[in-house]
Write a protein that holds these residues in place. Structure first.
Motif, PDB file in Angstrom:
ATOM      1  N   MET A   8       0.842  -1.185   0.000  1.00 51.30           N
ATOM      2  CA  MET A   8       0.000   0.000   0.000  1.00 51.30           C
ATOM      3  C   MET A   8       0.882   1.242   0.000  1.00 51.30           C
ATOM      4  O   MET A   8       1.889   1.306   0.709  1.00 51.30           O
ATOM      5  N   PHE A   9       0.489   2.255  -0.798  1.00 49.53           N
ATOM      6  CA  PHE A   9       1.263   3.480  -0.913  1.00 49.53           C
ATOM      7  C   PHE A   9       0.552   4.610  -0.173  1.00 49.53           C
ATOM      8  O   PHE A   9      -0.655   4.807  -0.328  1.00 49.53           O
ATOM      9  N   ASP A  10       1.317   5.340   0.646  1.00 45.38           N
ATOM     10  CA  ASP A  10       0.774   6.467   1.408  1.00 45.38           C
ATOM     11  C   ASP A  10       1.090   7.746   0.647  1.00 45.38           C
ATOM     12  O   ASP A  10       2.256   8.055   0.371  1.00 45.38           O
ATOM     13  N   THR A  11       0.049   8.515   0.328  1.00 50.35           N
ATOM     14  CA  THR A  11       0.239   9.727  -0.472  1.00 50.35           C
ATOM     15  C   THR A  11       0.941  10.841   0.300  1.00 50.35           C
ATOM     16  O   THR A  11       1.277  11.866  -0.289  1.00 50.35           O
ATOM     17  N   GLN A  12       1.164  10.670   1.612  1.00 56.60           N
ATOM     18  CA  GLN A  12       1.952  11.660   2.348  1.00 56.60           C
ATOM     19  C   GLN A  12       3.408  11.649   1.909  1.00 56.60           C
ATOM     20  O   GLN A  12       4.124  12.629   2.086  1.00 56.60           O
ATOM     21  N   CYS A  13       3.843  10.528   1.352  1.00 54.03           N
ATOM     22  CA  CYS A  13       5.243  10.367   0.972  1.00 54.03           C
ATOM     23  C   CYS A  13       5.618  11.348  -0.140  1.00 54.03           C
ATOM     24  O   CYS A  13       4.863  11.547  -1.099  1.00 54.03           O
ATOM     25  N   THR A  14       6.800  11.969  -0.018  1.00 50.80           N
ATOM     26  CA  THR A  14       7.322  12.836  -1.078  1.00 50.80           C
ATOM     27  C   THR A  14       8.540  12.219  -1.757  1.00 50.80           C
ATOM     28  O   THR A  14       8.852  12.564  -2.896  1.00 50.80           O
ATOM     29  N   HIS A  15       9.257  11.338  -1.048  1.00 47.59           N
ATOM     30  CA  HIS A  15      10.449  10.703  -1.596  1.00 47.59           C
ATOM     31  C   HIS A  15      10.448   9.219  -1.218  1.00 47.59           C
ATOM     32  O   HIS A  15      10.185   8.880  -0.065  1.00 47.59           O
TER      33      HIS A  15
END
Length: 333
Positions: free
Chosen positions: A194-201
């Motif tokens: 699962m990918f968290d959209t808070q991530c920037t890098h």
């Protein structure tokens, strides 16, 4: 003779009397044994009845306890369902708040980039040229503007929120965490797929790492960086620009693209079907209902190519995230 007869008769009577007495004694003994057996049987029956009554009492107590336990379980089930509903609601509200905050942050960054682009773009000049020369000038200005546009999610414009993927060594992962803390970044923990959209890098251990989270980061415009970016930034004492160490998608990816998976592809690998659907969702694409409606087709290596864009799974992944990728700065050069 009469006396002898009487005497003989008396003796016979005495003998019969003795026989009767012996038979009577034997019968008495038999009656005594039967009486004793009857008493024993009566006592055993009384004990069995007592045991049955005790078992019935135990069964009644067990039934009562089972009813109480079922009632307690029902109450606990209701409490758990209420808690799960409450947690799901809070999670949805939290995700909506996070998405809204991310959208606002992204909007602010886009507005800032537009302002920077506007400030950097020279005012249009009317030199009176027409025809091909004017078209060439317009294209040159467009190219300069495209090169001057800063990619999103840079450490120079936002606080880095970093996630890790494909790290197998705990020590290596712990070292990256410590480096990020030293530089003032924030670690975003994610589940396996699962990918968290808070991530920037997104940090990966090497150029070959390919996971669902990594590809999701690519499709959503995030920077994918090698761990060298972190180590070199620690040496410099600040976050270094991403261009020298990272990759960012240079085309629109799957946005607005209809993707179709052939039946053979679906049958060959259900796990890849699941991953493909996740990537299409992250890339803002859609699943096509038929091959004729699709712009991209996923097929197996045994199937023939079709006139439109069709690829195997490996080629599809390489299109999204090339295996021979180079840092953005090298691509710009």
């Amino acid at each position: 003779a009469l006396a002898e007869a009487e005497k003989h008769g008396a003796q016979q009577l005495q003998e019969q009397l003795r026989l009767l007495e012996r038979e009577s004694e034997e019968k008495a003994r038999e009656v005594s044994v039967l009486t004793s057996d009857l008493l024993s049987a009566t006592e055993a029956l009384a004990a069995a009845e007592a045991a049955v009554r005790e078992k019935e009492s135990d069964l009644a107590r067990a039934t009562t306890k089972i009813a109480e336990f079922e009632h307690i379980c029902a109450d606990q089930k209701r409490d758990l369902e209420e808690r799960i509903f409450s947690l799901n609601k809070k999670s949805e509200e939290g995700m909506m708040a996070k998405h809204k905050a991310a959208e606002e942050l992204l909007k602010a960054e886009i507005d800032q980039l537009k302002e920077e682009l506007k400030a950097r773009s020279p005012p249009p000049r009317d030199n009176g040229r027409q025809g091909p020369e004017a078209l060439d000038t317009s294209m040159a200005v467009s190219k300069r503007r495209k090169r001057s546009r800063e990619p999103e999610f840079r450490v120079s414009t936002c606080d880095p929120r970093i996630a890790l993927s494909a790290f197998k060594s705990r020590d290596e992962k712990r070292a990256v965490h410590q480096a990020v803390d030293t530089l003032g970044g924030r670690i975003i923990e994610m589940s396996t797929d699962m990918f968290d959209t808070q991530c920037t890098h997104m940090i990966i251990p090497n150029h070959e790492a390919r996971t669902v989270k990594t590809l999701a980061a690519v499709l959503t415009g995030r920077w994918v960086m090698t761990k060298q970016w972190v180590t070199e930034s620690v040496k410099a004492g600040r976050w270094l620009p991403e261009d020298a160490f990272g990759y960012q998608l240079c085309h629109t990816g799957l946005r607005g693209v209809k993707v179709y998976m052939t039946p053979a592809f679906c049958q060959h690998s259900p796990e890849r079907v699941k991953q493909a659907k996740q990537l299409v969702q992250y890339g803002e694409g859609t699943m096509a209902a038929s091959q004729s409606d699709a712009q991209v087709i996923l097929r197996t290596s045994q199937e023939d190519e079709v006139p439109i864009f069709s690829n195997t799974w490996e080629a599809f992944i390489a299109w999204l995230f090339p295996t021979d990728w180079r840092p953005a700065a090298a691509l710009a050069r």
